[in-house]
Design an enzyme around this catalytic site. Structure first.
Site, short mmCIF file in Angstrom:
data_model
loop_
_atom_site.label_atom_id
_atom_site.label_comp_id
_atom_site.label_asym_id
_atom_site.label_seq_id
_atom_site.Cartn_x
_atom_site.Cartn_y
_atom_site.Cartn_z
N HIS A 15 1.16 -3.40 -7.93
CA HIS A 15 -0.01 -3.79 -8.71
C HIS A 15 -0.86 -2.58 -9.06
O HIS A 15 -0.63 -1.47 -8.60
CB HIS A 15 -0.86 -4.85 -7.98
CG HIS A 15 -1.67 -4.35 -6.82
ND1 HIS A 15 -2.65 -5.10 -6.22
CD2 HIS A 15 -1.66 -3.17 -6.16
CE1 HIS A 15 -3.20 -4.42 -5.25
NE2 HIS A 15 -2.63 -3.25 -5.17
N CYS A 34 -5.80 2.24 -5.26
CA CYS A 34 -5.22 1.01 -5.83
C CYS A 34 -5.40 0.96 -7.35
O CYS A 34 -4.88 0.06 -8.00
CB CYS A 34 -5.82 -0.24 -5.18
SG CYS A 34 -4.93 -0.75 -3.69
N HIS A 40 1.47 0.89 -7.71
CA HIS A 40 1.93 1.20 -6.35
C HIS A 40 2.27 -0.13 -5.69
O HIS A 40 1.86 -1.20 -6.18
CB HIS A 40 0.84 1.93 -5.56
CG HIS A 40 -0.36 1.08 -5.36
ND1 HIS A 40 -1.32 0.92 -6.32
CD2 HIS A 40 -0.72 0.27 -4.34
CE1 HIS A 40 -2.22 0.08 -5.90
NE2 HIS A 40 -1.89 -0.36 -4.70
N HIS A 42 2.87 -2.94 -2.30
CA HIS A 42 2.45 -3.41 -0.98
C HIS A 42 3.53 -4.33 -0.42
O HIS A 42 4.24 -4.99 -1.18
CB HIS A 42 1.15 -4.21 -1.06
CG HIS A 42 -0.06 -3.39 -1.36
ND1 HIS A 42 -0.67 -2.58 -0.43
CD2 HIS A 42 -0.76 -3.24 -2.51
CE1 HIS A 42 -1.70 -1.99 -0.99
NE2 HIS A 42 -1.79 -2.35 -2.26
N ASP A 80 8.20 -11.58 -5.78
CA ASP A 80 8.92 -10.56 -5.00
C ASP A 80 9.59 -9.53 -5.91
O ASP A 80 10.30 -9.89 -6.85
CB ASP A 80 9.96 -11.24 -4.11
CG ASP A 80 10.55 -10.27 -3.10
OD1 ASP A 80 9.81 -9.40 -2.60
OD2 ASP A 80 11.75 -10.38 -2.80
N HIS A 81 9.34 -8.26 -5.61
CA HIS A 81 9.87 -7.13 -6.37
C HIS A 81 9.42 -7.15 -7.83
O HIS A 81 10.15 -6.72 -8.72
CB HIS A 81 11.40 -7.04 -6.24
CG HIS A 81 11.84 -6.53 -4.91
ND1 HIS A 81 11.78 -7.30 -3.76
CD2 HIS A 81 12.30 -5.32 -4.52
CE1 HIS A 81 12.21 -6.58 -2.74
NE2 HIS A 81 12.52 -5.37 -3.16
N GLU A 125 -2.42 -7.93 2.81
CA GLU A 125 -2.02 -6.89 1.86
C GLU A 125 -1.56 -5.64 2.60
O GLU A 125 -0.67 -4.92 2.15
CB GLU A 125 -3.16 -6.55 0.91
CG GLU A 125 -2.76 -5.61 -0.21
CD GLU A 125 -3.86 -5.47 -1.24
OE1 GLU A 125 -3.75 -6.08 -2.32
OE2 GLU A 125 -4.84 -4.76 -0.96
NI NI Z 1 -3.09 -1.76 -3.74
#
Ligand code: NI
Length: 136
Positions: A15, A34, A40, A42, A80-81, A125
């Site tokens: 995100h 972020c 990047h 998580h 996911d992914h 997160e």
């Molecule tokens: Ni982040």
């Protein structure tokens, strides 16, 4: 008498947290790393709670296989992914913070689970940062 049963799940996702009307510098000043324009990832950990009464016929609050399948369909298959900003329509105009992700997950599950049940979503997160949303 009601009980809450829980199902854990996991997804990896990328995100970027930012406001479109702020410069990259302003976004970095508020959202920090972020806000990286190149995104990047998580490792999100999810716990979904379903609250209800024990069914006298089955001894279950809810069929855990059904709950597993709903989480897979509504969360894992969608998130996911994935790059949440780009690939998940829910976040086209919504900043994919852990708070907003938890609300999106809750709303998706709410549409699929009988109204007689309460639902809570706990989303990590990072190992230290998490949010709980129960629809209130
Ligand atoms: Ni982040």
């Amino acid at each position: 008498m009601s009980l809450t049963v829980y199902r854990k799940a996991h997804f990896n996702a990328a995100h970027r947290l930012y406001r479109k009307d702020w410069s990259d510098e302003e976004n970095y000043a508020f959202f920090g790393k972020c806000s990286n324009p190149n995104y990047h990832g998580h490792n999100y950990e999810l716990e979904v709670g379903v609250t209800g009464e024990i069914d006298k016929n089955t001894g279950f609050v809810i069929d855990m296989n059904l709950l597993r399948d709903l989480i897979k369909e509504e969360v894992e298959d969608s998130f996911d992914h994935k790059n949440l900003n780009i690939e998940v329509p829910d976040f086209k105009e919504l900043n994919p913070t852990m708070e907003n992700i938890a609300m999106v997950i809750w709303n998706r599950l709410r549409r699929r689970i009988d109204e007689k049940y309460g639902i809570s979503v706990k989303l990590y997160e990072t190992p230290r940062n998490y949010v709980i949303y129960d629809g209130k």
